[in-house]
Design a protein around this motif. Structure first.
Motif, PDB file in Angstrom:
ATOM      1  N   PHE A 289       5.830 -22.843 -16.668  1.00 50.34           N
ATOM      2  CA  PHE A 289       6.838 -23.894 -16.467  1.00 50.34           C
ATOM      3  C   PHE A 289       8.088 -23.664 -17.328  1.00 50.34           C
ATOM      4  O   PHE A 289       8.026 -23.742 -18.549  1.00 50.34           O
ATOM      5  CB  PHE A 289       6.188 -25.229 -16.836  1.00 50.34           C
ATOM      6  CG  PHE A 289       6.938 -26.434 -16.374  1.00 50.34           C
ATOM      7  CD1 PHE A 289       6.772 -26.942 -15.089  1.00 50.34           C
ATOM      8  CD2 PHE A 289       7.818 -27.084 -17.230  1.00 50.34           C
ATOM      9  CE1 PHE A 289       7.449 -28.062 -14.674  1.00 50.34           C
ATOM     10  CE2 PHE A 289       8.505 -28.204 -16.816  1.00 50.34           C
ATOM     11  CZ  PHE A 289       8.324 -28.704 -15.541  1.00 50.34           C
ATOM     12  N   GLY A 290       9.218 -23.311 -16.700  1.00 52.04           N
ATOM     13  CA  GLY A 290      10.477 -23.164 -17.428  1.00 52.04           C
ATOM     14  C   GLY A 290      10.633 -21.872 -18.205  1.00 52.04           C
ATOM     15  O   GLY A 290      11.432 -21.799 -19.134  1.00 52.04           O
ATOM     16  N   GLU A 291       9.914 -20.810 -17.809  1.00 54.60           N
ATOM     17  CA  GLU A 291       9.978 -19.545 -18.554  1.00 54.60           C
ATOM     18  C   GLU A 291      11.384 -18.959 -18.549  1.00 54.60           C
ATOM     19  O   GLU A 291      12.115 -19.048 -17.552  1.00 54.60           O
ATOM     20  CB  GLU A 291       8.988 -18.537 -17.945  1.00 54.60           C
ATOM     21  CG  GLU A 291       8.979 -17.170 -18.619  1.00 54.60           C
ATOM     22  CD  GLU A 291       8.609 -17.227 -20.095  1.00 54.60           C
ATOM     23  OE1 GLU A 291       7.546 -17.748 -20.425  1.00 54.60           O
ATOM     24  OE2 GLU A 291       9.424 -16.763 -20.934  1.00 54.60           O
ATOM     25  N   PHE A 292      11.769 -18.313 -19.674  1.00 52.04           N
ATOM     26  CA  PHE A 292      13.061 -17.653 -19.836  1.00 52.04           C
ATOM     27  C   PHE A 292      12.942 -16.138 -19.685  1.00 52.04           C
ATOM     28  O   PHE A 292      13.836 -15.468 -19.175  1.00 52.04           O
ATOM     29  CB  PHE A 292      13.607 -17.997 -21.230  1.00 52.04           C
ATOM     30  CG  PHE A 292      14.825 -17.208 -21.640  1.00 52.04           C
ATOM     31  CD1 PHE A 292      16.096 -17.610 -21.223  1.00 52.04           C
ATOM     32  CD2 PHE A 292      14.718 -16.088 -22.440  1.00 52.04           C
ATOM     33  CE1 PHE A 292      17.217 -16.894 -21.593  1.00 52.04           C
ATOM     34  CE2 PHE A 292      15.841 -15.367 -22.818  1.00 52.04           C
ATOM     35  CZ  PHE A 292      17.095 -15.766 -22.397  1.00 52.04           C
ATOM     36  N   ASN A 293      11.799 -15.577 -20.131  1.00 51.40           N
ATOM     37  CA  ASN A 293      11.654 -14.124 -20.248  1.00 51.40           C
ATOM     38  C   ASN A 293      11.012 -13.547 -18.982  1.00 51.40           C
ATOM     39  O   ASN A 293       9.850 -13.822 -18.696  1.00 51.40           O
ATOM     40  CB  ASN A 293      10.770 -13.831 -21.476  1.00 51.40           C
ATOM     41  CG  ASN A 293      10.535 -12.350 -21.699  1.00 51.40           C
ATOM     42  OD1 ASN A 293      10.878 -11.509 -20.872  1.00 51.40           O
ATOM     43  ND2 ASN A 293       9.938 -12.022 -22.831  1.00 51.40           N
ATOM     44  N   PRO A 294      11.737 -12.716 -18.228  1.00 55.16           N
ATOM     45  CA  PRO A 294      11.177 -12.171 -16.983  1.00 55.16           C
ATOM     46  C   PRO A 294       9.876 -11.403 -17.201  1.00 55.16           C
ATOM     47  O   PRO A 294       9.007 -11.394 -16.324  1.00 55.16           O
ATOM     48  CB  PRO A 294      12.270 -11.221 -16.477  1.00 55.16           C
ATOM     49  CG  PRO A 294      13.512 -11.590 -17.211  1.00 55.16           C
ATOM     50  CD  PRO A 294      13.097 -12.233 -18.505  1.00 55.16           C
ATOM     51  N   ALA A 295       9.730 -10.761 -18.350  1.00 58.71           N
ATOM     52  CA  ALA A 295       8.551  -9.924 -18.583  1.00 58.71           C
ATOM     53  C   ALA A 295       7.274 -10.742 -18.693  1.00 58.71           C
ATOM     54  O   ALA A 295       6.171 -10.203 -18.571  1.00 58.71           O
ATOM     55  CB  ALA A 295       8.749  -9.088 -19.853  1.00 58.71           C
ATOM     56  N   GLN A 296       7.396 -12.040 -18.979  1.00 61.89           N
ATOM     57  CA  GLN A 296       6.201 -12.873 -19.111  1.00 61.89           C
ATOM     58  C   GLN A 296       5.673 -13.356 -17.760  1.00 61.89           C
ATOM     59  O   GLN A 296       4.525 -13.804 -17.674  1.00 61.89           O
ATOM     60  CB  GLN A 296       6.519 -14.104 -19.984  1.00 61.89           C
ATOM     61  CG  GLN A 296       6.695 -13.786 -21.459  1.00 61.89           C
ATOM     62  CD  GLN A 296       5.375 -13.476 -22.151  1.00 61.89           C
ATOM     63  OE1 GLN A 296       4.306 -13.583 -21.564  1.00 61.89           O
ATOM     64  NE2 GLN A 296       5.463 -13.078 -23.405  1.00 61.89           N
TER      65      GLN A 296
END
Lengths: 199, 183
Positions: B114-121
């Motif tokens: 929910f609301g992630e910033f980092n594409p790698a995650q």
């Protein structure tokens, strides 16, 4: 105890490691180490692995922390140890005195067609263990060193890590029980009594 | 946002990590295996301060699966704390739980959620529940702070009463998304 190649015979080495085993708890990595501890004589306090490659040393750590009064011996191969080599750092941090790891290093993946491992090309697992912070180590290449090796695995002055260079010949299969629930339950019962099954 | 605030999520007022700590004590956990995650920082501090808990910091999460196997063999209970990305490292080692019928509770803080910033995650975060379930793990999610305690308790009971791997996923909606200062 030497094979025709001049290197140690792996099964005779294991016979020496498990002779008069007393309170010893044994974890064996998948493949030849599991067959070796079974060839010497199956035992409730043996935990031979059929899988979980790379996990033998950490199973030994969990067991050693749970049973601090008992010596715990992990016997595994060079390929299995290489796969979980980071666990040497985890073990060094915890530093359980009752944990010993003996790698039977034949420089090959014995169960998959005898392809060479990194130890055939200069990788030294003893140096890696020392670099991880394990202070008590030993390199074993001759039968004359085996009594000192056996003593170190029982001394509870570890964590202790040794590499024994062994002959690469595949020896006759001696298979342990294949039902994992039995392997787990029998060691728990040996340690905890009938209460093991009521936990 | 300062670095300390970013890396010690969740909100210091949220007490669900303390509730998890109390559950670990009530369920007689003795070995706490972990690869650190910011979402678990407060719980990890509580565990480190407790001399009856053995905190085992791992090189990679699959070591924690093997550690729990050894702990149970020797009569102690373990738990594995990790971030969702670490679940991917555990896949093959989870076979130990199935073949031996070994209790293996896992408490996973989500990223790529929910609301992630980092594409790698995102790839591993979105695959976390599928991967765990593919390896026979019973999975429950907690997406509200008040759900964390009962969900973790259910996970501990499922693992130790029914002898299998079980996991609670604590959603990023509870943890707050790490934003690298780009709020």
């Amino acid at each position: 105890m030497r094979a025709a190649s001049g290197k140690l015979d792996r099964r005779e080495l294991v016979r020496a490691l498990l002779a008069d085993r007393g309170e010893l708890l044994v974890v064996a990595g998948l493949g030849a180490p599991a067959w070796d501890i079974t060839a010497v004589g199956d035992h409730p306090c043996n935990f031979p692995l059929w899988g979980g490659m790379g996990g033998a040393a950490m199973i030994g750590l969990g067991l050693a922390l749970a049973q601090p009064a008992r010596p715990v011996l992990v016997i595994t191969g060079d390929g299995e140890m290489l796969m979980g080599v980071g666990s040497l750092a985890s073990i060094a941090q915890q530093a359980p005195p009752n944990l010993a790891i003996v790698v039977q290093d034949n420089e090959h993946y014995g169960e998959t067609g005898m392809q060479q491992t990194a130890t055939a090309h200069g990788t030294d697992l003893v140096t890696m263990a020392e670099g991880a912070g394990i202070k008590a180590t030993m390199r074993v290449t001759a039968p004359e060193q085996v009594p000192a090796l056996v003593a170190a695995t029982r001394a509870k002055a570890g964590p202790f890590f040794a590499v024994a260079k062994v002959d690469a010949a595949n020896l006759p299969l001696v298979l342990p029980p294949r039902e994992g629930a039995i392997l787990q339950a029998r060691m728990r019962e040996a340690l905890l009594g009938p209460a093991a099954h009521l936990a | 946002m300062d670095r300390q605030a970013m890396e010690t999520a969740p909100d210091a007022a949220a007490d669900w990590p303390d509730r998890i700590y109390a559950l670990l004590k009530r369920h007689s956990i003795r070995q706490v295996a972990l690869v650190p995650d910011a979402g678990h920082a407060r719980l990890i501090r509580r565990c480190l301060a407790d001399n009856d808990l053995r905190v085992v910091t791992l090189t990679t999460e699959e070591e924690g699966i093997a550690l729990m196997q050894g702990a149970w063999l020797g009569g102690q209970r373990g738990v594995l704390l990790m971030q969702s990305s670490g679940v991917g490292n555990c896949i093959n080692m989870l076979s130990l739980a199935t073949i031996h019928r070994c209790p293996m509770p896992m408490i996973v803080t989500m990223r790529g959620d929910f609301g992630e910033f980092n594409p790698a995650q995102v790839p591993m975060g979105q695959a976390t529940q599928t991967v765990l379930e593919a390896m026979g793990t019973l999975v429950h999610r907690a997406d509200r702070a008040e759900d964390v305690e009962p969900t973790v308790e259910a996970t501990l009971k499922l693992a130790f009463h029914t002898y299998r791997p079980a996991a609670t996923l604590i959603g990023q909606r509870v943890l707050g998304a790490k934003t690298f200062g780009k709020d």
